[in-house]
Design a protein around this motif. Structure first.
Motif, PDB file in Angstrom:
ATOM      1  N   GLU A  41       0.830  -1.202   0.000  1.00 45.41           N
ATOM      2  CA  GLU A  41       0.000   0.000   0.000  1.00 45.41           C
ATOM      3  C   GLU A  41       0.866   1.255   0.000  1.00 45.41           C
ATOM      4  O   GLU A  41       0.574   2.221  -0.723  1.00 45.41           O
ATOM      5  CB  GLU A  41      -0.925  -0.002   1.209  1.00 45.41           C
ATOM      6  CG  GLU A  41      -1.895   1.162   1.208  1.00 45.41           C
ATOM      7  CD  GLU A  41      -2.858   1.092   2.380  1.00 45.41           C
ATOM      8  OE1 GLU A  41      -3.977   0.601   2.184  1.00 45.41           O
ATOM      9  OE2 GLU A  41      -2.470   1.533   3.489  1.00 45.41           O
ATOM     10  N   ARG A  42       1.939   1.245   0.780  1.00 45.07           N
ATOM     11  CA  ARG A  42       2.840   2.413   0.789  1.00 45.07           C
ATOM     12  C   ARG A  42       3.465   2.616  -0.590  1.00 45.07           C
ATOM     13  O   ARG A  42       3.562   3.754  -1.076  1.00 45.07           O
ATOM     14  CB  ARG A  42       3.931   2.227   1.847  1.00 45.07           C
ATOM     15  CG  ARG A  42       3.463   2.490   3.270  1.00 45.07           C
ATOM     16  CD  ARG A  42       4.643   2.667   4.213  1.00 45.07           C
ATOM     17  NE  ARG A  42       5.385   1.416   4.367  1.00 45.07           N
ATOM     18  CZ  ARG A  42       5.120   0.496   5.287  1.00 45.07           C
ATOM     19  NH1 ARG A  42       4.106   0.678   6.130  1.00 45.07           N
ATOM     20  NH2 ARG A  42       5.845  -0.595   5.376  1.00 45.07           N
ATOM     21  N   ALA A  43       3.896   1.513  -1.222  1.00 46.20           N
ATOM     22  CA  ALA A  43       4.494   1.628  -2.551  1.00 46.20           C
ATOM     23  C   ALA A  43       3.466   2.152  -3.562  1.00 46.20           C
ATOM     24  O   ALA A  43       3.787   2.976  -4.419  1.00 46.20           O
ATOM     25  CB  ALA A  43       5.030   0.268  -2.997  1.00 46.20           C
ATOM     26  N   ALA A  44       2.234   1.674  -3.455  1.00 43.42           N
ATOM     27  CA  ALA A  44       1.184   2.127  -4.372  1.00 43.42           C
ATOM     28  C   ALA A  44       0.889   3.607  -4.175  1.00 43.42           C
ATOM     29  O   ALA A  44       0.688   4.346  -5.148  1.00 43.42           O
ATOM     30  CB  ALA A  44      -0.074   1.293  -4.176  1.00 43.42           C
ATOM     31  N   TRP A  45       0.850   4.058  -2.939  1.00 43.94           N
ATOM     32  CA  TRP A  45       0.571   5.466  -2.671  1.00 43.94           C
ATOM     33  C   TRP A  45       1.712   6.353  -3.164  1.00 43.94           C
ATOM     34  O   TRP A  45       1.486   7.442  -3.696  1.00 43.94           O
ATOM     35  CB  TRP A  45       0.326   5.659  -1.181  1.00 43.94           C
ATOM     36  CG  TRP A  45      -0.199   7.010  -0.807  1.00 43.94           C
ATOM     37  CD1 TRP A  45       0.348   7.895   0.086  1.00 43.94           C
ATOM     38  CD2 TRP A  45      -1.402   7.641  -1.282  1.00 43.94           C
ATOM     39  NE1 TRP A  45      -0.418   9.020   0.181  1.00 43.94           N
ATOM     40  CE2 TRP A  45      -1.496   8.905  -0.634  1.00 43.94           C
ATOM     41  CE3 TRP A  45      -2.384   7.266  -2.181  1.00 43.94           C
ATOM     42  CZ2 TRP A  45      -2.555   9.768  -0.881  1.00 43.94           C
ATOM     43  CZ3 TRP A  45      -3.431   8.137  -2.429  1.00 43.94           C
ATOM     44  CH2 TRP A  45      -3.510   9.370  -1.772  1.00 43.94           C
ATOM     45  N   ARG A  46       2.958   5.874  -3.003  1.00 44.08           N
ATOM     46  CA  ARG A  46       4.096   6.638  -3.527  1.00 44.08           C
ATOM     47  C   ARG A  46       4.077   6.687  -5.049  1.00 44.08           C
ATOM     48  O   ARG A  46       4.372   7.704  -5.660  1.00 44.08           O
ATOM     49  CB  ARG A  46       5.421   6.023  -3.052  1.00 44.08           C
ATOM     50  CG  ARG A  46       5.750   6.220  -1.595  1.00 44.08           C
ATOM     51  CD  ARG A  46       7.219   5.901  -1.338  1.00 44.08           C
ATOM     52  NE  ARG A  46       7.559   4.539  -1.760  1.00 44.08           N
ATOM     53  CZ  ARG A  46       7.496   3.476  -0.977  1.00 44.08           C
ATOM     54  NH1 ARG A  46       7.096   3.612   0.287  1.00 44.08           N
ATOM     55  NH2 ARG A  46       7.835   2.282  -1.421  1.00 44.08           N
ATOM     56  N   GLY A  47       3.749   5.557  -5.668  1.00 43.97           N
ATOM     57  CA  GLY A  47       3.864   5.455  -7.115  1.00 43.97           C
ATOM     58  C   GLY A  47       2.657   5.922  -7.891  1.00 43.97           C
ATOM     59  O   GLY A  47       2.722   6.039  -9.119  1.00 43.97           O
ATOM     60  N   ILE A  48       1.568   6.215  -7.209  1.00 45.22           N
ATOM     61  CA  ILE A  48       0.338   6.550  -7.924  1.00 45.22           C
ATOM     62  C   ILE A  48       0.488   7.829  -8.741  1.00 45.22           C
ATOM     63  O   ILE A  48      -0.111   7.973  -9.804  1.00 45.22           O
ATOM     64  CB  ILE A  48      -0.836   6.646  -6.917  1.00 45.22           C
ATOM     65  CG1 ILE A  48      -2.169   6.456  -7.634  1.00 45.22           C
ATOM     66  CG2 ILE A  48      -0.810   7.962  -6.140  1.00 45.22           C
ATOM     67  CD1 ILE A  48      -3.332   6.271  -6.673  1.00 45.22           C
ATOM     68  N   GLY A  49       1.339   8.736  -8.274  1.00 41.41           N
ATOM     69  CA  GLY A  49       1.575   9.956  -9.035  1.00 41.41           C
ATOM     70  C   GLY A  49       2.277   9.674 -10.349  1.00 41.41           C
ATOM     71  O   GLY A  49       2.004  10.325 -11.367  1.00 41.41           O
ATOM     72  N   VAL A  50       3.203   8.710 -10.342  1.00 40.89           N
ATOM     73  CA  VAL A  50       3.891   8.327 -11.580  1.00 40.89           C
ATOM     74  C   VAL A  50       2.894   7.784 -12.588  1.00 40.89           C
ATOM     75  O   VAL A  50       2.889   8.158 -13.768  1.00 40.89           O
ATOM     76  CB  VAL A  50       4.982   7.276 -11.283  1.00 40.89           C
ATOM     77  CG1 VAL A  50       5.607   6.775 -12.583  1.00 40.89           C
ATOM     78  CG2 VAL A  50       6.037   7.846 -10.347  1.00 40.89           C
ATOM     79  N   PHE A  51       2.012   6.898 -12.131  1.00 36.98           N
ATOM     80  CA  PHE A  51       1.029   6.322 -13.034  1.00 36.98           C
ATOM     81  C   PHE A  51       0.018   7.369 -13.486  1.00 36.98           C
ATOM     82  O   PHE A  51      -0.483   7.303 -14.614  1.00 36.98           O
ATOM     83  CB  PHE A  51       0.339   5.134 -12.369  1.00 36.98           C
ATOM     84  CG  PHE A  51       1.151   3.872 -12.449  1.00 36.98           C
ATOM     85  CD1 PHE A  51       0.945   2.974 -13.472  1.00 36.98           C
ATOM     86  CD2 PHE A  51       2.138   3.607 -11.525  1.00 36.98           C
ATOM     87  CE1 PHE A  51       1.699   1.820 -13.574  1.00 36.98           C
ATOM     88  CE2 PHE A  51       2.905   2.466 -11.611  1.00 36.98           C
ATOM     89  CZ  PHE A  51       2.689   1.559 -12.636  1.00 36.98           C
ATOM     90  N   ALA A  52      -0.290   8.335 -12.643  1.00 41.16           N
ATOM     91  CA  ALA A  52      -1.186   9.416 -13.057  1.00 41.16           C
ATOM     92  C   ALA A  52      -0.571  10.222 -14.193  1.00 41.16           C
ATOM     93  O   ALA A  52      -1.253  10.584 -15.163  1.00 41.16           O
ATOM     94  CB  ALA A  52      -1.500  10.316 -11.869  1.00 41.16           C
ATOM     95  N   ARG A  53       0.734  10.499 -14.112  1.00 40.24           N
ATOM     96  CA  ARG A  53       1.388  11.253 -15.184  1.00 40.24           C
ATOM     97  C   ARG A  53       1.387  10.474 -16.492  1.00 40.24           C
ATOM     98  O   ARG A  53       1.315  11.055 -17.575  1.00 40.24           O
ATOM     99  CB  ARG A  53       2.821  11.609 -14.780  1.00 40.24           C
ATOM    100  CG  ARG A  53       2.902  12.698 -13.719  1.00 40.24           C
ATOM    101  CD  ARG A  53       4.307  13.238 -13.579  1.00 40.24           C
ATOM    102  NE  ARG A  53       5.223  12.268 -13.017  1.00 40.24           N
ATOM    103  CZ  ARG A  53       5.407  12.062 -11.718  1.00 40.24           C
ATOM    104  NH1 ARG A  53       4.697  12.759 -10.826  1.00 40.24           N
ATOM    105  NH2 ARG A  53       6.270  11.179 -11.275  1.00 40.24           N
ATOM    106  N   LEU A  54       1.440   9.151 -16.396  1.00 39.84           N
ATOM    107  CA  LEU A  54       1.461   8.322 -17.589  1.00 39.84           C
ATOM    108  C   LEU A  54       0.075   8.119 -18.197  1.00 39.84           C
ATOM    109  O   LEU A  54      -0.058   7.966 -19.408  1.00 39.84           O
ATOM    110  CB  LEU A  54       2.064   6.951 -17.258  1.00 39.84           C
ATOM    111  CG  LEU A  54       3.543   6.910 -16.895  1.00 39.84           C
ATOM    112  CD1 LEU A  54       3.917   5.512 -16.418  1.00 39.84           C
ATOM    113  CD2 LEU A  54       4.400   7.316 -18.082  1.00 39.84           C
ATOM    114  N   SER A  55      -0.947   8.093 -17.358  1.00 36.34           N
ATOM    115  CA  SER A  55      -2.246   7.611 -17.843  1.00 36.34           C
ATOM    116  C   SER A  55      -3.390   8.607 -17.723  1.00 36.34           C
ATOM    117  O   SER A  55      -4.420   8.430 -18.376  1.00 36.34           O
ATOM    118  CB  SER A  55      -2.633   6.343 -17.071  1.00 36.34           C
ATOM    119  OG  SER A  55      -2.845   6.631 -15.698  1.00 36.34           O
ATOM    120  N   LEU A  56      -3.252   9.639 -16.896  1.00 40.79           N
ATOM    121  CA  LEU A  56      -4.373  10.538 -16.620  1.00 40.79           C
ATOM    122  C   LEU A  56      -4.346  11.715 -17.576  1.00 40.79           C
ATOM    123  O   LEU A  56      -3.425  12.524 -17.547  1.00 40.79           O
ATOM    124  CB  LEU A  56      -4.292  11.022 -15.168  1.00 40.79           C
ATOM    125  CG  LEU A  56      -5.457  11.855 -14.645  1.00 40.79           C
ATOM    126  CD1 LEU A  56      -6.718  11.022 -14.552  1.00 40.79           C
ATOM    127  CD2 LEU A  56      -5.109  12.439 -13.277  1.00 40.79           C
TER     128      LEU A  56
END
Length: 222
Positions: free
Chosen positions: A140-155
């Motif tokens: 969960e910590r890794a997902a919360w840290r990385g969610i911004g990276v995936f947002a930049r790629l997909s949002l």
């Protein structure tokens, strides 16, 4: 096979932790088989596993369909040959992890294997009777840290988006957009929403008129 597409793990490398996301998705593939559905349009488990192996193991062959002429045809044939393996062997390759020179392996080391987490949900949430699962605090910590990276790629939504989870809030998307959205959910659900898994992501969305319009007009997905 070129050295850069060598599917073998590094000498002396240990196998994956049996509790890891990689081990869990490999177990799911082994249990469900190649014809199992996924939530991805047009993809069954075979297509999903082939995607993961191309990404991790045979990345030099991914451009086969995009190159014109004989070069593209030859590359496509090499890709098909590389993936023409028994199901059990392909699952074993995924379980072992990326080859030594894999760019995907280096990327996953930075994001905490979130690609495996997302695609595991693509598989398990397409099965009858699925339920949301509790991921470990570390994941969960890794997902919360990385969610911004995936947002930049997909949002691609022209609105200020605030993700709200039990871990706090995180703003993604353009900061100068006119509209705004607040998306509430568990961390895993927010990760799935950011990457376009609307069919299964259990979130609640609030927003002003401009933000909701931007959401309808925008896109998300990887």
């Amino acid at each position: 096979m070129t050295p850069s597409s060598d599917p073998r793990p590094a000498d002396g490398a240990a196998g994956p932790d049996p509790r890891s996301e990689r081990a869990q998705i490999a177990d799911a593939f082994a249990q469900l088989g190649p014809a199992a559905p996924t939530i991805l349009p047009g993809w069954d488990a075979r297509e999903l596993l082939d995607h993961l192996l191309l990404r991790e193991r045979f990345w030099t062959l991914q451009l086969g369909g995009a190159l014109p002429g004989p070069a593209g045809t030859a590359l496509t044939q090499r890709k098909e040959a590389a993936l023409d393996l028994p199901w059990e062997q392909k699952v074993a390759l995924l379980r072992e992890g990326p080859g030594r020179l894999s760019p995907a392996g280096r990327a996953d080391a930075l994001t905490g294997d979130l690609e495996q987490l997302i695609h595991h949900e693509d598989l398990r949430r397409a099965q009858d009777g699925w339920r949301p699962r509790r991921i470990t605090p570390e994941v969960e910590r890794a997902a919360w840290r990385g969610i911004g990276v995936f947002a930049r790629l997909s949002l691609r939504v022209d609105a200020r988006v605030t993700l709200v989870s039990p871990r706090g809030g995180k703003q993604v998307g353009p900061r100068r957009a006119e509209g705004s959205l607040r998306v509430h959910g568990e961390v895993l659900e927010l990760l799935l929403w950011v990457t376009g898994r609307d069919e299964v992501a259990r979130v609640q969305i609030q927003g002003d008129e401009a933000g909701l319009a931007a959401l309808r007009e925008g896109r998300r997905g990887i």
